[in-house]
Write an enzyme that holds these catalytic residues in place. Structure first.
Site, PDB file in Angstrom:
ATOM      1  N   CYS A  18      -4.373  10.208  -5.799  1.00  0.00           N
ATOM      2  CA  CYS A  18      -4.146   9.742  -7.174  1.00  0.00           C
ATOM      3  C   CYS A  18      -5.245  10.249  -8.098  1.00  0.00           C
ATOM      4  CB  CYS A  18      -4.100   8.230  -7.210  1.00  0.00           C
ATOM      5  SG  CYS A  18      -5.639   7.544  -6.630  1.00  0.00           S
ATOM      6  N   ALA A  77       0.821  -1.225   0.000  1.00  0.00           N
ATOM      7  CA  ALA A  77       0.000   0.000   0.000  1.00  0.00           C
ATOM      8  C   ALA A  77       0.850   1.268   0.000  1.00  0.00           C
ATOM      9  CB  ALA A  77      -0.915  -0.028   1.219  1.00  0.00           C
ATOM     10  N   PHE A 113       1.170   5.613   0.991  1.00  0.00           N
ATOM     11  CA  PHE A 113       0.955   6.361   2.232  1.00  0.00           C
ATOM     12  C   PHE A 113      -0.340   7.155   2.233  1.00  0.00           C
ATOM     13  CE2 PHE A 113       2.435   9.870  -0.337  1.00  0.00           C
ATOM     14  CZ  PHE A 113       1.785  10.974   0.206  1.00  0.00           C
TER      15      PHE A 113
HETATM   16  P1  NAD Z   1       5.337   4.680  -3.501  1.00  0.00           P
HETATM   17  O1  NAD Z   1       5.373   4.029  -4.831  1.00  0.00           O
HETATM   18  O2  NAD Z   1       6.509   5.451  -3.041  1.00  0.00           O
HETATM   19  O3  NAD Z   1       5.106   3.549  -2.360  1.00  0.00           O
HETATM   20  C1  NAD Z   1       4.059   2.584  -2.489  1.00  0.00           C
HETATM   21  C2  NAD Z   1       4.528   1.273  -1.861  1.00  0.00           C
HETATM   22  O4  NAD Z   1       5.608   0.744  -2.640  1.00  0.00           O
HETATM   23  C3  NAD Z   1       5.048   1.446  -0.440  1.00  0.00           C
HETATM   24  O5  NAD Z   1       4.566   0.375   0.345  1.00  0.00           O
HETATM   25  C4  NAD Z   1       6.572   1.421  -0.610  1.00  0.00           C
HETATM   26  O6  NAD Z   1       7.218   0.837   0.495  1.00  0.00           O
HETATM   27  C5  NAD Z   1       6.785   0.578  -1.847  1.00  0.00           C
HETATM   28  N1  NAD Z   1       7.919   1.049  -2.669  1.00  0.00           N
HETATM   29  C6  NAD Z   1       8.302   2.333  -2.876  1.00  0.00           C
HETATM   30  N2  NAD Z   1       9.348   2.380  -3.735  1.00  0.00           N
HETATM   31  C7  NAD Z   1       9.629   1.110  -4.065  1.00  0.00           C
HETATM   32  C8  NAD Z   1      10.598   0.507  -4.927  1.00  0.00           C
HETATM   33  N3  NAD Z   1      11.495   1.219  -5.575  1.00  0.00           N
HETATM   34  N4  NAD Z   1      10.583  -0.839  -5.051  1.00  0.00           N
HETATM   35  C9  NAD Z   1       9.679  -1.582  -4.381  1.00  0.00           C
HETATM   36  N5  NAD Z   1       8.746  -1.064  -3.562  1.00  0.00           N
HETATM   37  C10 NAD Z   1       8.703   0.250  -3.396  1.00  0.00           C
HETATM   38  O7  NAD Z   1       4.008   5.542  -3.455  1.00  0.00           O
HETATM   39  P2  NAD Z   1       3.559   6.568  -2.334  1.00  0.00           P
HETATM   40  O8  NAD Z   1       4.420   7.779  -2.425  1.00  0.00           O
HETATM   41  O9  NAD Z   1       3.421   5.887  -1.030  1.00  0.00           O
HETATM   42  O10 NAD Z   1       2.091   6.926  -2.850  1.00  0.00           O
HETATM   43  C11 NAD Z   1       1.837   7.901  -3.822  1.00  0.00           C
HETATM   44  C12 NAD Z   1       1.669   7.296  -5.183  1.00  0.00           C
HETATM   45  O11 NAD Z   1       0.628   6.323  -5.166  1.00  0.00           O
HETATM   46  C13 NAD Z   1       1.265   8.323  -6.225  1.00  0.00           C
HETATM   47  O12 NAD Z   1       1.947   8.079  -7.407  1.00  0.00           O
HETATM   48  C14 NAD Z   1      -0.230   8.064  -6.386  1.00  0.00           C
HETATM   49  O13 NAD Z   1      -0.763   8.478  -7.618  1.00  0.00           O
HETATM   50  C15 NAD Z   1      -0.275   6.586  -6.233  1.00  0.00           C
HETATM   51  N6  NAD Z   1      -1.621   6.121  -5.876  1.00  0.00           N
HETATM   52  C16 NAD Z   1      -2.342   5.527  -6.843  1.00  0.00           C
HETATM   53  C17 NAD Z   1      -3.638   5.117  -6.561  1.00  0.00           C
HETATM   54  C18 NAD Z   1      -4.469   4.487  -7.629  1.00  0.00           C
HETATM   55  O14 NAD Z   1      -5.466   3.870  -7.276  1.00  0.00           O
HETATM   56  N7  NAD Z   1      -4.120   4.609  -8.889  1.00  0.00           N
HETATM   57  C19 NAD Z   1      -4.171   5.305  -5.277  1.00  0.00           C
HETATM   58  C20 NAD Z   1      -3.368   5.916  -4.315  1.00  0.00           C
HETATM   59  C21 NAD Z   1      -2.085   6.327  -4.622  1.00  0.00           C
END
Ligand code: NAD
Length: 507
Positions: free
Chosen positions: A312, A178, A180
């Site tokens: 998002c 998930a 944040f």
């Molecule tokens: P993020 O990609 O940084 O993190 C999401 C998850 O991935 C976290 O649990 C994190 O630990 C893990 N993660 C992060 N970088 C990683 C990597 N390099 N390799 C493997 N795992 C990794 O996202 P965030 O900053 O927590 O959330 C914001 C993003 O989520 C925005 O881009 C937003 O648009 C997107 N989002 C999309 C939806 C949708 O339904 N389309 C909904 C909510 C958020």
């Protein structure tokens, strides 16, 4: 280091004493494995800081390989019995969980308000944004309560004395990763659906705000969920990679940014897993000259700056068609009045962004507009908030860009609205469709034919007609597409049931 406000400190103390898995006074967040909240033995800890004051709230473990392995073992063992429980027992779990979430809504919302605070900018809606996060997740639990009906299979007499019948069976151990920005809603996109379909689940919440997921795990236990059916592990890339490569994990649901999503999709599918990835976005709103100006401007600002733009489905580009450009001065004037503050403070319409790094990235993207020849119509970079000098605050910002600029091409994920002008609806539709993302798009108009043309020709997966954030309720599925989604089966609704089951046929 700054201190929390008195109200925030009191809530932190209350929540920390009431819940087993999380802490808001600088203590540790636990793993939840085999029905126990266990302290991690890791040497790597991630600090979660209050975004308004930088006060340490909790330390989140990088779950060790041995701890991860025991979570998978627990989930595998639990699957053997959970898959055999009756659908009515699984429905009972969902019904009890929904009652418990309702009772504890404020506590769960306050973790959100603490870790990444904000209220909706939609002034006519008084519910705090953080409660909306829980409510939208709760609606998925309510959908899951209908699981007996959702699982009814098909049957046909295909010839004399021969019937063919389908049934949906669970996959096994599944995992959910998930982001944040909706710490309660997004875990709840997967927990109820995966579990009522007979799977067991390992969830890895965001390392930036895992508190709500820990509370949900405790509520699942109180709702009678047997040990091991839900496990929670923590961490960053190492934990995510362990999920993507573990042979006993059958499916992965990911929500987050594109970089992580693409990596998880590739690694997970390469390792034979079913993977669904909901990712980043650049959502456009097209404003026609016949739009109801007051409604459109209010909706635009709510959708762009609510939750400090960290959604998002935030509108990040406003495309004004023809004479609708005359609305822009009033848009700027209204944006200037938005109240930014720590989210428990009276009148706060949106709060700080999640981390100092997120703020630096947003400010850098606003800087890039100037460097690349765009215009800053309203500048929120240097906002100062009384009593919170160390907060990650960015004020409402409006920029004028072209499609070649970095701030147009990248998801900003802050309270920044890009403004563009075009001559016709066709040009607006072409602009929106040329963008690689496809989460959502909205049009503001009073014309039925314009609305119909927009809805038919726009490629984004979720379309709003005078609705700025068109998010489907859980009887439907989330349908982002293009660069905003990887996989074949959508989250929640019928899509969710299909994602977490395979169909068997008996002849
Ligand atoms: P993020 O990609 O940084 O993190 C999401 C998850 O991935 C976290 O649990 C994190 O630990 C893990 N993660 C992060 N970088 C990683 C990597 N390099 N390799 C493997 N795992 C990794 O996202 P965030 O900053 O927590 O959330 C914001 C993003 O989520 C925005 O881009 C937003 O648009 C997107 N989002 C999309 C939806 C949708 O339904 N389309 C909904 C909510 C958020």
């Amino acid at each position: 280091m700054s201190k929390l406000s008195t109200f925030a400190q009191t809530r932190a103390e209350e929540l920390s004493s009431q819940w087993k898995g999380t802490n808001f006074l600088g203590g540790t967040t636990k793993n939840f494995i085999d029905g126990e909240f266990r302290e991690s033995t890791t040497e790597k800890w991630i600090d979660v800081l209050d975004p308004a004051t930088q006060t340490l709230l909790s330390r989140v473990p990088e779950t060790t390989s041995a701890e991860f392995e025991s979570a998978v073992e627990s989930a595998s063992k639990a699957f053997q019995s959970w898959k055999k429980t009756s659908v009515l027992k699984r429905q009972r779990f969902a019904l009890d969980l929904q009652a418990l979430i309702r009772q504890n809504m404020d506590s769960i919302a306050h973790t959100r308000a603490r870790q990444d605070v904000c209220r909706s900018v939609r002034r006519h809606i008084s519910i705090p944004y953080a409660q909306g996060d829980v409510l939208r997740g709760l609606q998925v639990v309510e959908f899951a309560c209908g699981i007996p009906t959702s699982l009814i299979g098909e049957k046909l007499e295909v010839s004399k004395d021969m019937d063919t019948e389908t049934r949906k069976v669970p996959l096994g151990v599944c995992a959910s990763i998930a982001p944040f920005n909706f710490p309660a809603m997004i875990p709840l996109w997967t927990i109820p659906v995966a579990i009522v379909t007979g799977n067991t689940l390992i969830i890895k919440p965001s390392e930036r705000d895992p508190g709500a997921a820990m509370m949900l795990a405790e509520l699942c236990q109180r709702a009678g969920l047997p040990n091991g059916v839900l496990n929670v592990v923590h961490g960053t890339v190492p934990t995510v990679n362990a999920i993507c490569t573990h042979p006993k994990i059958k499916a992965i649901s990911f929500v987050g940014g594109n970089r992580a999503g693409q990596h998880i999709y590739e690694l997970g599918t390469k390792n034979g897993k079913r993977v669904q990835c909901n990712m980043g976005a650049k959502n456009h709103a097209v404003i026609m000259p016949d739009a109801n100006k007051d409604q459109a401007l209010n909706a635009l600002l709510g959708a762009a700056c609510g939750a400090a733009g960290q959604r998002c489905m935030a509108i990040s580009v406003a495309v004004f068609v023809g004479a609708a450009q005359n609305f822009i001065p009033e848009l700027i004037a209204r944006a200037e009045k938005l109240q930014v503050n720590q989210g428990f403070e009276k009148g706060a319409e949106f709060g700080p962004v999640t981390t100092p790094a997120a703020k630096a990235r947003i400010v850098g993207l606003i800087d890039s507009v100037e460097k690349e020849g765009g215009k800053i119509l309203l500048d929120g970079r240097n906002i100062q908030i009384a009593n919170y000098p160390n907060g990650n605050f960015v004020g409402a910002t409006l920029v004028e860009v072209t499609t070649s600029m970095t701030a147009y091409k990248e998801e900003i994920f802050g309270p920044v609205l890009a403004v563009m002008n075009v001559g016709t609806l066709d040009e607006a539709i072409e602009l929106v469709n040329t963008n690689p993302f496809g989460n959502g798009a909205a049009v503001f108009t009073q014309s039925g034919p314009i609305a119909r043309k927009f809805e038919t020709e726009i490629e984004a997966g979720q379309i709003g007609i005078n609705v700025p954030i068109p998010v489907p309720l859980p009887m439907f599925s989330w349908t982002g597409n293009k660069g905003s989604f990887l996989g074949d089966i959508n989250f929640y609704g019928k899509g969710g049931i299909n994602f977490y089951t395979q169909t068997k046929v008996r002849i």
